[in-house]
Design a protein around this motif. Structure first.
Motif, PDB file in Angstrom:
ATOM      1  N   THR A 149      15.452 105.140 104.024  1.00  0.00           N
ATOM      2  CA  THR A 149      16.359 104.076 103.612  1.00  0.00           C
ATOM      3  C   THR A 149      17.053 104.483 102.321  1.00  0.00           C
ATOM      4  O   THR A 149      16.614 105.411 101.643  1.00  0.00           O
ATOM      5  CB  THR A 149      15.591 102.753 103.394  1.00  0.00           C
ATOM      6  OG1 THR A 149      16.518 101.696 103.135  1.00  0.00           O
ATOM      7  CG2 THR A 149      14.622 102.861 102.217  1.00  0.00           C
ATOM      8  N   ILE A 150      18.135 103.790 102.018  1.00  0.00           N
ATOM      9  CA  ILE A 150      18.862 104.028 100.771  1.00  0.00           C
ATOM     10  C   ILE A 150      18.762 102.777  99.909  1.00  0.00           C
ATOM     11  O   ILE A 150      19.138 101.681 100.336  1.00  0.00           O
ATOM     12  CB  ILE A 150      20.351 104.357 101.044  1.00  0.00           C
ATOM     13  CG1 ILE A 150      20.459 105.600 101.941  1.00  0.00           C
ATOM     14  CG2 ILE A 150      21.093 104.577  99.730  1.00  0.00           C
ATOM     15  CD1 ILE A 150      21.880 105.920 102.362  1.00  0.00           C
ATOM     16  N   ASP A 151      18.244 102.952  98.708  1.00  0.00           N
ATOM     17  CA  ASP A 151      18.119 101.825  97.789  1.00  0.00           C
ATOM     18  C   ASP A 151      19.518 101.375  97.373  1.00  0.00           C
ATOM     19  O   ASP A 151      20.263 102.154  96.760  1.00  0.00           O
ATOM     20  CB  ASP A 151      17.315 102.255  96.560  1.00  0.00           C
ATOM     21  CG  ASP A 151      16.973 101.095  95.637  1.00  0.00           C
ATOM     22  OD1 ASP A 151      17.813 100.174  95.500  1.00  0.00           O
ATOM     23  OD2 ASP A 151      15.895 101.116  95.031  1.00  0.00           O
ATOM     24  N   PRO A 152      19.895 100.140  97.681  1.00  0.00           N
ATOM     25  CA  PRO A 152      21.262  99.685  97.353  1.00  0.00           C
ATOM     26  C   PRO A 152      21.512  99.566  95.852  1.00  0.00           C
ATOM     27  O   PRO A 152      22.659  99.539  95.409  1.00  0.00           O
ATOM     28  CB  PRO A 152      21.352  98.317  98.037  1.00  0.00           C
ATOM     29  CG  PRO A 152      19.932  97.860  98.151  1.00  0.00           C
ATOM     30  CD  PRO A 152      19.127  99.092  98.363  1.00  0.00           C
ATOM     31  N   GLN A 153      20.433  99.511  95.055  1.00  0.00           N
ATOM     32  CA  GLN A 153      20.595  99.393  93.611  1.00  0.00           C
ATOM     33  C   GLN A 153      20.799 100.749  92.936  1.00  0.00           C
ATOM     34  O   GLN A 153      21.562 100.872  91.985  1.00  0.00           O
ATOM     35  CB  GLN A 153      19.357  98.705  92.995  1.00  0.00           C
ATOM     36  CG  GLN A 153      19.081  97.319  93.536  1.00  0.00           C
ATOM     37  CD  GLN A 153      20.224  96.359  93.258  1.00  0.00           C
ATOM     38  OE1 GLN A 153      20.798  96.366  92.157  1.00  0.00           O
ATOM     39  NE2 GLN A 153      20.557  95.518  94.237  1.00  0.00           N
ATOM     40  N   THR A 154      20.117 101.756  93.453  1.00  0.00           N
ATOM     41  CA  THR A 154      20.170 103.080  92.817  1.00  0.00           C
ATOM     42  C   THR A 154      20.912 104.112  93.647  1.00  0.00           C
ATOM     43  O   THR A 154      21.338 105.149  93.120  1.00  0.00           O
ATOM     44  CB  THR A 154      18.749 103.605  92.552  1.00  0.00           C
ATOM     45  OG1 THR A 154      18.087 103.796  93.809  1.00  0.00           O
ATOM     46  CG2 THR A 154      17.956 102.622  91.704  1.00  0.00           C
TER      47      THR A 154
END
Length: 312
Positions: A149-154
């Motif tokens: 997954t890709i952290d939407p914050q970082t």
């Protein structure tokens, strides 16, 4: 013999005339004095465990045996200014040729120090907020269950799942590879590269992904490539990134092509007089001692000595 071995051959005795060694015998001392000047003024901070004197001495021994792509001694072919710059570049990065962390490579009459894969990893461990240990890499094969997954914050990758069966392991069915980097503060970062991205990276290097190591150990070379990418991201994002701006390693340079280009350029331009010593700029914020000798042109890059190992 690989392309890289043919390009550098620095491990083989050359029968180099003593005159060439005598001509440049003080170049290591000149570099040592320049390094002492920078460190005294705070313009250059080297690792505590790094011995400038010992590494310059070992590098000087290597240079006495090193030859260019035409088997000519680099101490005869290359300018004194470029030899000094190459030695300084090695010290600037805190690396050692005796530990295979870099190579001296001649491009025409200019010598350059080029970082190896091992040098890139070593440098990433030292830079500000550096990594705790060498990144761990794995290969993803067809049939593996791989979820990230890709952290939407970082914007950082995070691996959720990677299940792999032994029967999936097949060098002909590599889909991707990833490296996990653990930092001193405990945080981790994941670098992921598809096999297409990996092959494009190989195509930038001297062997174009056709070396025996690439052909016989593709999975290990995939790991090496993704680890190299992860380490370069650490270096380029560090507080000291300006020191290493534009400095490439062995996987970024097509050595043979650059050497051919340098020869063509050398035949079409008049050879400039050598300077006693031209310093390498440590950066815009570093103090610049007054040059006491006429300046020579900046050096051009150099090529890895020896075959790329499988990276482990």
């Amino acid at each position: 013999m690989t392309q890289q071995q043919g390009a550098a051959q620095s491990a083989q005795p050359t029968g180099q005339p003593q005159a060439a060694v005598v001509k440049y015998e003080n170049v290591a001392d000149l570099v040592m004095k320049r390094v002492e000047s920078f460190t005294a003024d705070g313009g250059l901070v080297l690792p505590k465990s790094y011995s400038v004197g010992n590494n310059l001495k070992s590098a000087w021994l290597v240079l006495q045996e090193a030859v260019d792509r035409n088997s000519k001694p680099v101490l005869e072919v290359c300018t004194k200014a470029s030899i000094a710059n190459a030695l300084f570049d090695m010290v600037l990065q805190g690396l050692s040729v005796s530990k295979a962390q870099g190579y001296f490579i001649a491009y025409g009459n200019k010598l350059e120090f080029q970082r190896s894969y091992f040098g890139t990893v070593a440098l990433a461990k030292r830079v500000g907020g550096g990594i705790k240990r060498e990144p761990v890499a794995n290969v993803i094969y067809e049939g593996d269950e791989f979820v990230y997954t890709i952290d939407p914050q970082t914007g950082l990758f995070q691996i959720i799942k990677h299940d792999q069966k032994i029967e999936n392991i097949d060098d002909a069915k590599i889909k991707a590879a990833y490296a996990i980097t653990t930092f001193e503060d405990g945080r981790t970062e994941v670098t992921i590269m598809t096999i297409d991205q990996i092959k494009k990276a190989w195509n930038q290097g001297a062997t174009k992904g056709q070396s025996p190591a690439h052909k016989n150990f593709p999975s290990e070379m995939c790991k090496k490539t993704v680890i190299g990418r992860a380490c370069k991201m650490v270096i380029n994002s560090s507080d000291d990134a300006w020191l290493y701006d534009g400095k490439k390693d062995e996987d970024d340079v097509d050595v043979d092509q650059r050497q051919r280009d340098a020869e063509v350029q050398g035949r079409s331009t008049a050879k400039l007089e050598d300077a006693e010593y031209e310093e390498v700029a440590v950066g815009s914020s570093a103090p610049q001692p007054q040059a006491q000798q006429p300046q020579a042109p900046q050096p051009a890059p150099a090529a890895p000595a020896g075959d790329e190992g499988p990276g482990y």
